[in-house]
Design a protein around this motif. Structure first.
Motif, PDB file in Angstrom:
ATOM      1  N   HIS A   1     -29.359  34.610 -94.910  1.00 51.77           N
ATOM      2  CA  HIS A   1     -28.690  35.140 -93.529  1.00 51.77           C
ATOM      3  C   HIS A   1     -29.654  36.414 -93.414  1.00 51.77           C
ATOM      4  O   HIS A   1     -29.998  37.148 -94.188  1.00 51.77           O
ATOM      5  CB  HIS A   1     -27.206  35.671 -93.760  1.00 51.77           C
ATOM      6  N   PRO A   2     -30.039  36.640 -91.879  1.00 48.90           N
ATOM      7  CA  PRO A   2     -30.820  37.451 -91.650  1.00 48.90           C
ATOM      8  C   PRO A   2     -30.470  38.970 -91.875  1.00 48.90           C
ATOM      9  O   PRO A   2     -31.253  39.817 -92.236  1.00 48.90           O
ATOM     10  CB  PRO A   2     -31.218  37.278 -90.077  1.00 48.90           C
ATOM     11  N   GLN A   3     -29.056  39.313 -91.953  1.00 46.14           N
ATOM     12  CA  GLN A   3     -28.771  40.399 -92.256  1.00 46.14           C
ATOM     13  C   GLN A   3     -27.980  40.564 -93.673  1.00 46.14           C
ATOM     14  O   GLN A   3     -27.122  41.323 -93.679  1.00 46.14           O
ATOM     15  CB  GLN A   3     -27.571  40.784 -91.166  1.00 46.14           C
ATOM     16  N   GLY A   4     -28.390  39.329 -94.373  1.00 43.94           N
ATOM     17  CA  GLY A   4     -27.847  39.278 -95.880  1.00 43.94           C
ATOM     18  C   GLY A   4     -27.661  40.480 -96.583  1.00 43.94           C
ATOM     19  O   GLY A   4     -26.538  40.899 -97.302  1.00 43.94           O
ATOM     20  N   ARG A   5     -28.735  41.006 -96.653  1.00 46.82           N
ATOM     21  CA  ARG A   5     -28.951  42.304 -97.440  1.00 46.82           C
ATOM     22  C   ARG A   5     -27.921  43.332 -96.859  1.00 46.82           C
ATOM     23  O   ARG A   5     -27.236  43.931 -97.780  1.00 46.82           O
ATOM     24  CB  ARG A   5     -30.177  42.888 -97.546  1.00 46.82           C
ATOM     25  N   GLU A   6     -27.987  43.761 -95.638  1.00 48.00           N
ATOM     26  CA  GLU A   6     -27.154  44.603 -95.223  1.00 48.00           C
ATOM     27  C   GLU A   6     -25.514  44.260 -95.529  1.00 48.00           C
ATOM     28  O   GLU A   6     -24.865  45.215 -95.979  1.00 48.00           O
ATOM     29  CB  GLU A   6     -27.292  44.658 -93.602  1.00 48.00           C
ATOM     30  N   LEU A   7     -25.387  43.230 -95.172  1.00 44.20           N
ATOM     31  CA  LEU A   7     -23.760  42.541 -95.331  1.00 44.20           C
ATOM     32  C   LEU A   7     -23.483  42.840 -97.011  1.00 44.20           C
ATOM     33  O   LEU A   7     -22.316  43.019 -97.087  1.00 44.20           O
ATOM     34  CB  LEU A   7     -23.792  41.165 -94.864  1.00 44.20           C
ATOM     35  N   GLY A   8     -24.438  42.479 -97.799  1.00 44.27           N
ATOM     36  CA  GLY A   8     -24.091  42.702 -99.361  1.00 44.27           C
ATOM     37  C   GLY A   8     -23.957  44.173 -99.736  1.00 44.27           C
ATOM     38  O   GLY A   8     -23.094  44.610-100.147  1.00 44.27           O
ATOM     39  N   ILE A   9     -24.811  45.029 -98.922  1.00 43.91           N
ATOM     40  CA  ILE A   9     -24.611  46.534 -99.384  1.00 43.91           C
ATOM     41  C   ILE A   9     -23.090  46.896 -98.512  1.00 43.91           C
ATOM     42  O   ILE A   9     -22.432  47.604 -99.367  1.00 43.91           O
ATOM     43  CB  ILE A   9     -25.647  47.292 -98.403  1.00 43.91           C
ATOM     44  N   LEU A  10     -22.547  46.235 -97.775  1.00 46.07           N
ATOM     45  CA  LEU A  10     -21.534  46.853 -96.969  1.00 46.07           C
ATOM     46  C   LEU A  10     -20.242  46.040 -97.582  1.00 46.07           C
ATOM     47  O   LEU A  10     -19.241  46.409 -97.414  1.00 46.07           O
ATOM     48  CB  LEU A  10     -21.291  46.321 -95.446  1.00 46.07           C
ATOM     49  N   SER A  11     -20.668  45.180 -98.530  1.00 43.59           N
ATOM     50  CA  SER A  11     -19.587  44.687 -99.381  1.00 43.59           C
ATOM     51  C   SER A  11     -19.546  45.114-100.774  1.00 43.59           C
ATOM     52  O   SER A  11     -18.644  44.806-101.510  1.00 43.59           O
ATOM     53  CB  SER A  11     -19.742  43.145 -99.521  1.00 43.59           C
ATOM     54  N   GLY A  12     -20.386  46.202-101.073  1.00 43.19           N
ATOM     55  CA  GLY A  12     -20.389  46.789-102.403  1.00 43.19           C
ATOM     56  C   GLY A  12     -21.676  46.925-103.274  1.00 43.19           C
ATOM     57  O   GLY A  12     -21.552  47.637-104.373  1.00 43.19           O
ATOM     58  N   ALA A  13     -22.888  46.280-102.773  1.00 43.17           N
ATOM     59  CA  ALA A  13     -23.834  46.375-103.552  1.00 43.17           C
ATOM     60  C   ALA A  13     -24.582  47.728-103.202  1.00 43.17           C
ATOM     61  O   ALA A  13     -24.210  48.382-102.404  1.00 43.17           O
ATOM     62  CB  ALA A  13     -24.839  45.296-103.143  1.00 43.17           C
ATOM     63  N   ASN A  14     -25.754  47.965-104.354  1.00 42.23           N
ATOM     64  CA  ASN A  14     -26.333  49.347-103.969  1.00 42.23           C
ATOM     65  C   ASN A  14     -27.673  49.429-104.432  1.00 42.23           C
ATOM     66  O   ASN A  14     -28.265  50.468-104.705  1.00 42.23           O
ATOM     67  CB  ASN A  14     -25.352  50.491-104.643  1.00 42.23           C
ATOM     68  N   VAL A  15     -28.147  48.263-104.541  1.00 40.67           N
ATOM     69  CA  VAL A  15     -29.629  47.922-104.977  1.00 40.67           C
ATOM     70  C   VAL A  15     -30.446  46.912-104.165  1.00 40.67           C
ATOM     71  O   VAL A  15     -29.723  45.992-103.762  1.00 40.67           O
ATOM     72  CB  VAL A  15     -29.575  47.490-106.424  1.00 40.67           C
ATOM     73  N   CYS A  16     -31.600  46.992-103.809  1.00 43.04           N
ATOM     74  CA  CYS A  16     -32.556  46.095-103.163  1.00 43.04           C
ATOM     75  C   CYS A  16     -33.587  46.176-104.149  1.00 43.04           C
ATOM     76  O   CYS A  16     -34.211  46.963-104.504  1.00 43.04           O
ATOM     77  CB  CYS A  16     -32.859  46.579-101.616  1.00 43.04           C
ATOM     78  N   MET A  17     -34.254  44.661-104.227  1.00 40.58           N
ATOM     79  CA  MET A  17     -35.428  44.656-104.927  1.00 40.58           C
ATOM     80  C   MET A  17     -36.544  43.922-104.268  1.00 40.58           C
ATOM     81  O   MET A  17     -36.790  42.757-104.410  1.00 40.58           O
ATOM     82  CB  MET A  17     -34.833  43.640-105.917  1.00 40.58           C
ATOM     83  N   PRO A  18     -37.140  44.769-103.299  1.00 37.57           N
ATOM     84  CA  PRO A  18     -38.269  44.103-102.699  1.00 37.57           C
ATOM     85  C   PRO A  18     -39.365  43.719-103.666  1.00 37.57           C
ATOM     86  O   PRO A  18     -39.686  44.148-104.711  1.00 37.57           O
ATOM     87  CB  PRO A  18     -38.671  45.365-101.835  1.00 37.57           C
ATOM     88  N   ASN A  19     -40.251  42.769-103.056  1.00 32.79           N
ATOM     89  CA  ASN A  19     -41.282  42.203-104.029  1.00 32.79           C
ATOM     90  C   ASN A  19     -42.436  43.074-103.854  1.00 32.79           C
ATOM     91  O   ASN A  19     -43.213  43.390-102.861  1.00 32.79           O
ATOM     92  CB  ASN A  19     -41.537  40.610-103.180  1.00 32.79           C
TER      93      ASN A  19
END
Ligand code: 5AD
Length: 349
Positions: free
Chosen positions: A277-295
């Protein structure tokens, strides 16, 4: 249903049958309640901070043959590569400049990278960047090897358990790989002193609410510092090429449940989530995630580390786009910070 939600909020865990019921009967209202609770508990421990990890995929050679994975041994179409120590150090140096303070070295189980070689790489990264954390994600190894890597300076270890149901495990992996050994590795890592991450794919073939309930109970039992959770995405060169992929909505629901169970957990909005999903990460954060792992891997090899089809390998995936990620996060009220981002119980000075 509301009693179950209350029970989850208060006890941080449910009985297996209750988890099955919660998953089976979930709806948008329940998802919203859990999402709000997840965001509230995360705020207590981490405010609006988002931690970033620089992911360095340093080898796609793998001796294993997991049925779901694009870099499985039997995939003759995978173009194999290894980064040299110098290339890995160069990725870290670039990443450090950009603002990364955690480097995740991820790779297949590649015999070329012996205990000694990995110890040496970890030691060198820590020598050059003593204020950074190093996370390893290189599969199953003897306890003595894990200990050597810890002594060389590695701080964290990611090893997804993939599924906590032994029968399901055997449908995702060849016989040589067992849930028993996977769990033993996770407990070894924990005992040694690593911040440990387990996790699983949502919607993997043969998964059921029953196996998911077992995953949640296992996560509760292990109580890891990190949990990796993203959708299964079929890869065209694997036995699971015609299977269905995991659903965004269930991923987000499970992120909220995991956050409520383990309030201080480090929970990434995974690359796989950003892929479906193009906004998958943002939606993840808004559901409780707090980390991103860019390459952070070099551009030239990025497309070769294809665990699943269409894996993001540019745009938000690259270091150069940290600024973009920061912007995206700011738009939803969060702040990407320059920080090691340790677990709230393991913060070092
Ligand atoms: N879809 C989604 N995730 C995958 N992984 C491996 N293959 C796939 C796939 N097809 C995940 C596994 C592994 C992690 C490194 O990537 O859970 O632990």
């Amino acid at each position: 249903m509301t009693e179950l939600v209350e029970k989850l909020k208060n006890n941080k865990v449910l009985e297996k049958e209750e988890f099955v019921y919660l998953l089976q009967n979930r709806n948008e209202t329940i998802a919203d309640i859990l999402k709000n609770e997840a965001v509230a508990v995360r705020k207590e421990h981490y405010g609006n901070k988002i931690y970033v990890r620089g992911l360095i995929e340093f080898t796609n050679y793998c001796k294993n043959d997991c049925y779901y994975c694009g870099i499985r041994r039997s995939n003759a179409n995978a173009e194999r590569y290894r980064l040299t120590k110098e290339e890995i150090l160069a990725c870290c140096a670039d990443g450090y400049e950009t603002g990364y303070r955690t480097f995740v070295l991820q790779g297949g189980e590649d015999g070329f990278f012996t205990e000694e070689k990995i110890s040496d790489i970890v030691y060198s990264i820590k020598e050059k960047h003593p204020d950074c954390a190093v996370t390893l994600s290189v599969g199953e190894h003897p306890k003595k090897t894990y200990k050597a890597w810890f002594d060389a300076g590695a701080d964290r270890y990611l090893l997804r358990h993939e599924t906590a149901d032994a029968c399901h495990y055997s449908k995702l992996h060849p016989e040589k790989l067992t849930l028993e050994n996977r769990k033993a590795c996770l407990y070894d890592l924990k005992e040694i002193g690593f911040q440990v991450g387990c996790g699983f794919m949502v919607g993997s073939p043969f998964q059921s609410f029953e196996t998911l309930a077992k995953d949640l109970l296992f996560i509760n039992e292990l109580s890891p510092q990190m949990v990796g959770l993203g959708p299964f995405i079929p890869h065209h060169d694997t036995p699971f090429k015609d299977e269905r992929g995991g659903e965004l909505e269930l991923c987000l629901f499970l992120l909220s449940v995991v956050r409520i169970m383990l309030p201080k957990v480090l929970l990434p909005a995974t690359t796989a989530l950003g892929t479906i999903h193009p906004q998958g990460r943002e939606l993840g954060i808004l559901s409780g995630a707090n980390v991103c792992m860019p390459n952070l891997s070099p551009e030239s090899v990025r497309k070769k580390y294809m665990l699943y089809d269409n894996k993001l390998s540019s745009g938000k995936e690259s270091a150069q786009y940290l600024a973009q990620l920061s912007d995206d996060m700011e738009k939803i009220g969060y702040r990407v910070v320059v920080d090691r981002g340790d677990h709230a119980d393991k913060t070092k000075q």
